[in-house]
Design a protein around this motif. Structure first.
Motif, PDB file in Angstrom:
ATOM      1  N   ASN A  98      45.812  48.247  40.281  1.00 34.94           N
ATOM      2  CA  ASN A  98      45.231  46.763  39.805  1.00 34.94           C
ATOM      3  C   ASN A  98      45.035  46.783  38.300  1.00 34.94           C
ATOM      4  O   ASN A  98      45.469  45.826  37.522  1.00 34.94           O
ATOM      5  CB  ASN A  98      43.974  46.689  40.355  1.00 34.94           C
ATOM      6  CG  ASN A  98      43.834  45.863  41.850  1.00 34.94           C
ATOM      7  OD1 ASN A  98      45.167  45.363  42.171  1.00 34.94           O
ATOM      8  ND2 ASN A  98      43.362  46.506  42.910  1.00 34.94           N
ATOM      9  N   GLU A 101      48.394  46.171  36.531  1.00 34.50           N
ATOM     10  CA  GLU A 101      48.744  44.570  36.901  1.00 34.50           C
ATOM     11  C   GLU A 101      48.112  43.647  36.136  1.00 34.50           C
ATOM     12  O   GLU A 101      48.556  42.693  35.636  1.00 34.50           O
ATOM     13  CB  GLU A 101      48.796  44.295  38.219  1.00 34.50           C
ATOM     14  CG  GLU A 101      49.512  45.045  39.296  1.00 34.50           C
ATOM     15  CD  GLU A 101      49.565  44.882  40.634  1.00 34.50           C
ATOM     16  OE1 GLU A 101      48.749  44.098  40.879  1.00 34.50           O
ATOM     17  OE2 GLU A 101      50.289  45.457  41.409  1.00 34.50           O
ATOM     18  N   HIS A 102      46.764  44.122  35.694  1.00 32.90           N
ATOM     19  CA  HIS A 102      45.927  43.054  35.024  1.00 32.90           C
ATOM     20  C   HIS A 102      45.341  43.812  33.750  1.00 32.90           C
ATOM     21  O   HIS A 102      44.022  44.165  33.816  1.00 32.90           O
ATOM     22  CB  HIS A 102      44.712  42.655  35.899  1.00 32.90           C
ATOM     23  CG  HIS A 102      45.386  41.920  37.057  1.00 32.90           C
ATOM     24  ND1 HIS A 102      45.843  40.646  37.078  1.00 32.90           N
ATOM     25  CD2 HIS A 102      45.526  42.447  38.460  1.00 32.90           C
ATOM     26  CE1 HIS A 102      46.296  40.407  38.282  1.00 32.90           C
ATOM     27  NE2 HIS A 102      46.261  41.279  39.053  1.00 32.90           N
ATOM     28  N   ASP A 104      44.224  42.970  31.041  1.00 35.42           N
ATOM     29  CA  ASP A 104      43.120  42.544  30.406  1.00 35.42           C
ATOM     30  C   ASP A 104      41.605  42.710  31.008  1.00 35.42           C
ATOM     31  O   ASP A 104      40.684  42.670  30.356  1.00 35.42           O
ATOM     32  CB  ASP A 104      43.230  40.960  30.506  1.00 35.42           C
ATOM     33  CG  ASP A 104      43.580  40.538  31.784  1.00 35.42           C
ATOM     34  OD1 ASP A 104      44.343  40.981  32.438  1.00 35.42           O
ATOM     35  OD2 ASP A 104      42.736  39.487  32.355  1.00 35.42           O
ATOM     36  N   PHE A 105      41.764  43.371  31.968  1.00 30.83           N
ATOM     37  CA  PHE A 105      40.607  43.882  32.550  1.00 30.83           C
ATOM     38  C   PHE A 105      39.980  45.200  31.985  1.00 30.83           C
ATOM     39  O   PHE A 105      38.857  45.278  32.135  1.00 30.83           O
ATOM     40  CB  PHE A 105      40.438  43.718  34.340  1.00 30.83           C
ATOM     41  CG  PHE A 105      40.551  42.747  35.047  1.00 30.83           C
ATOM     42  CD1 PHE A 105      39.797  41.937  34.886  1.00 30.83           C
ATOM     43  CD2 PHE A 105      41.736  42.604  36.019  1.00 30.83           C
ATOM     44  CE1 PHE A 105      39.761  40.769  35.725  1.00 30.83           C
ATOM     45  CE2 PHE A 105      41.672  41.523  36.754  1.00 30.83           C
ATOM     46  CZ  PHE A 105      40.669  40.583  36.477  1.00 30.83           C
TER      47      PHE A 105
END
Length: 107
Positions: A98, A101-102, A104-105
């Motif tokens: 995850n 895929e992201h 920015d987190f």
């Protein structure tokens, strides 16, 4: 020490239940479980054991009943250690996937 014992317990958990000592995964698992049980009992007897942990809590009588027996404490502690290890092993790859895929987190 504990991590290696947990590895042995896990490796024999789903093996054929034939105890031939070190010759079978089940036998190695049973041996590791006994050794981890002795280690937990040493912790229970230790005067250095703090009051903010599950082993101490299980040794105390509750308002509704008696304290756990030594074997019940050992069984509970091993169950929690194995369950925690499984949960972490399952959650970490999903977390990393995850985060990839992201991104920015992560920041």
């Amino acid at each position: 020490r504990v991590e290696g014992l947990l590895d042995e317990i896990w490796s024999g958990l789903f093996g054929i239940p034939v105890n031939l000592g070190k010759l079978t995964a089940f036998g190695r698992s049973a041996s590791a479980r006994r050794e981890l049980g002795r280690f937990i009992k040493e912790l229970m007897a230790s005067q250095d054991l703090g009051h903010q942990n599950i082993i101490f809590d299980l040794q105390q009588s509750s308002e509704t009943g008696e304290a756990f027996s030594a074997e019940e404490i050992v069984d509970t502690a091993i169950t929690l250690l194995v369950a925690g290890r499984i949960t972490t092993a399952d959650a970490l790859p999903a977390l990393l996937a995850n985060l990839s895929e992201h991104p920015d987190f992560a920041s």
